[in-house]
Design an enzyme around this catalytic site. Sequence first.
Site, mmCIF file in Angstrom:
data_model
loop_
_atom_site.group_PDB
_atom_site.id
_atom_site.type_symbol
_atom_site.label_atom_id
_atom_site.label_comp_id
_atom_site.label_asym_id
_atom_site.label_seq_id
_atom_site.Cartn_x
_atom_site.Cartn_y
_atom_site.Cartn_z
ATOM 1 N N ASP A 1 5.776 4.600 5.117
ATOM 2 C CA ASP A 1 6.591 3.617 5.848
ATOM 3 C C ASP A 1 6.603 2.252 5.158
ATOM 4 O O ASP A 1 7.178 1.300 5.671
ATOM 5 C CB ASP A 1 6.121 3.484 7.310
ATOM 6 C CG ASP A 1 4.696 2.967 7.431
ATOM 7 O OD1 ASP A 1 3.812 3.467 6.708
ATOM 8 O OD2 ASP A 1 4.464 2.050 8.249
ATOM 9 N N HIS A 2 5.996 2.177 3.963
ATOM 10 C CA HIS A 2 6.049 0.934 3.178
ATOM 11 C C HIS A 2 6.698 1.135 1.802
ATOM 12 O O HIS A 2 7.062 0.162 1.151
ATOM 13 C CB HIS A 2 4.636 0.333 3.035
ATOM 14 C CG HIS A 2 4.083 -0.075 4.366
ATOM 15 N ND1 HIS A 2 4.070 -1.365 4.808
ATOM 16 C CD2 HIS A 2 3.596 0.681 5.386
ATOM 17 C CE1 HIS A 2 3.577 -1.403 6.047
ATOM 18 N NE2 HIS A 2 3.284 -0.172 6.418
ATOM 19 N N ASP B 1 -0.391 -4.026 6.699
ATOM 20 C CA ASP B 1 -1.139 -3.303 7.731
ATOM 21 C C ASP B 1 -2.623 -3.661 7.743
ATOM 22 O O ASP B 1 -3.446 -2.907 8.253
ATOM 23 C CB ASP B 1 -0.969 -1.792 7.539
ATOM 24 C CG ASP B 1 0.447 -1.338 7.839
ATOM 25 O OD1 ASP B 1 1.295 -2.190 8.181
ATOM 26 O OD2 ASP B 1 0.722 -0.124 7.723
ATOM 27 N N HIS C 1 4.081 -4.563 10.993
ATOM 28 C CA HIS C 1 4.672 -3.870 12.149
ATOM 29 C C HIS C 1 4.811 -4.785 13.359
ATOM 30 O O HIS C 1 4.018 -5.714 13.546
ATOM 31 C CB HIS C 1 3.786 -2.685 12.564
ATOM 32 C CG HIS C 1 3.769 -1.564 11.580
ATOM 33 N ND1 HIS C 1 4.622 -0.489 11.674
ATOM 34 C CD2 HIS C 1 3.012 -1.352 10.476
ATOM 35 C CE1 HIS C 1 4.377 0.350 10.671
ATOM 36 N NE2 HIS C 1 3.405 -0.155 9.924
ATOM 37 N N HIS D 1 1.399 3.933 1.854
ATOM 38 C CA HIS D 1 1.946 4.690 2.989
ATOM 39 C C HIS D 1 3.474 4.767 2.946
ATOM 40 O O HIS D 1 4.149 3.815 2.560
ATOM 41 C CB HIS D 1 1.507 4.062 4.314
ATOM 42 C CG HIS D 1 0.089 4.396 4.680
ATOM 43 N ND1 HIS D 1 -0.627 3.686 5.613
ATOM 44 C CD2 HIS D 1 -0.737 5.372 4.233
ATOM 45 C CE1 HIS D 1 -1.845 4.221 5.729
ATOM 46 N NE2 HIS D 1 -1.934 5.244 4.894
ATOM 47 N N HIS E 1 -7.554 -0.404 5.611
ATOM 48 C CA HIS E 1 -6.483 0.459 6.141
ATOM 49 C C HIS E 1 -6.222 1.577 5.135
ATOM 50 O O HIS E 1 -6.209 2.754 5.470
ATOM 51 C CB HIS E 1 -5.249 -0.396 6.386
ATOM 52 C CG HIS E 1 -4.030 0.351 6.817
ATOM 53 N ND1 HIS E 1 -3.894 0.893 8.064
ATOM 54 C CD2 HIS E 1 -2.886 0.646 6.149
ATOM 55 C CE1 HIS E 1 -2.712 1.494 8.154
ATOM 56 N NE2 HIS E 1 -2.077 1.366 6.998
ATOM 57 N N HIS F 1 0.847 -1.203 0.000
ATOM 58 C CA HIS F 1 0.000 0.000 0.000
ATOM 59 C C HIS F 1 0.872 1.239 0.000
ATOM 60 O O HIS F 1 2.078 1.154 0.174
ATOM 61 C CB HIS F 1 -1.007 -0.016 1.143
ATOM 62 C CG HIS F 1 -0.429 0.086 2.530
ATOM 63 N ND1 HIS F 1 0.366 -0.893 3.084
ATOM 64 C CD2 HIS F 1 -0.534 1.063 3.475
ATOM 65 C CE1 HIS F 1 0.707 -0.534 4.313
ATOM 66 N NE2 HIS F 1 0.186 0.651 4.575
HETATM 67 FE FE FE Z 1 2.544 0.773 8.123
HETATM 68 ZN ZN ZN Z 2 0.024 1.683 6.518
#
Ligand code: FE
Ligand code: ZN
Length: 255
Positions: free
Chosen positions: A60-61, A133, A171, A58, A114, A56
């Site tokens: 942090d990915h 996530d 995570h 985001h 999400h 996805h």
């Molecule tokens: Fe994440």
């Molecule tokens: Zn995420």
Amino acid sequence: MAAEIRVFTCLTDNFGYLIHDDATGATASIDAPEAGPIIKALERESWTLTDILITHHHGDHVGGVAELKQRYGCRVVAPHDKTTKIANVDQRVANADVVKIGNLLARVLETPGHTLDHVSYVFDSDKALFAADTLFSIGCGRVFEGNYPMMWDSLLKLRALPDDFKLYCGHEYTASNIKFALTVEPDNPALKARAEEVARLRADDKPTIPVLLGEEKKANVFLRADDPAVAAKLHMKGAKAAEVFGELRERKNKS
Ligand code: FE
Ligand code: ZN
């Protein structure tokens, strides 16, 4: 021959994952939170990155995608969704698409909620689920872009996978998820057993992932929103599963 999977930490609490096919030398990174730890993990094994499978949009990915693509010239696979802003993508995938990593086959499951673009990758031969996530151990992702019925449907898709599949999530949130879950189900024996296991793993500074999906189905209350006993605990007897799920998620948000 079975795939080799490596687990390591990226950023603060993201998991980095490499999956490697020895027969062809192909190696995929599941998401790319940041380049540094992924490059280090590759160098430890003398592997070369051939693919990145993004779950996805985001940051942090996807934060490490540009640098890794530049360095390795790898293929970047990402969800098919016109609204997302994921850059450097070579191949867009949708539900039921199959991506080849050397001889390994990754099946795409759309698991929105999400984010609207969220996909999970299933390696059926290796019984490995990369759920990012959507599903965490003893928890699930926050519902940012979708709604509760949508997220609940996504969790049902993952719950339908066999018990002997291993969950690799996005995570390291397991300990805090357990703390919350025990407020809902203080007497769930599977949850209590997982709590003890996780306390031991964290004390040794080890990851709590992977975990068997069969264990998650028993211990993770977010996967049992359709269980009348869970509804009863929330004083929601007779409520729809998606509503029970929404109540669980809102309580977790406030916890
Ligand atoms: Fe994440
Ligand atoms: Zn995420």
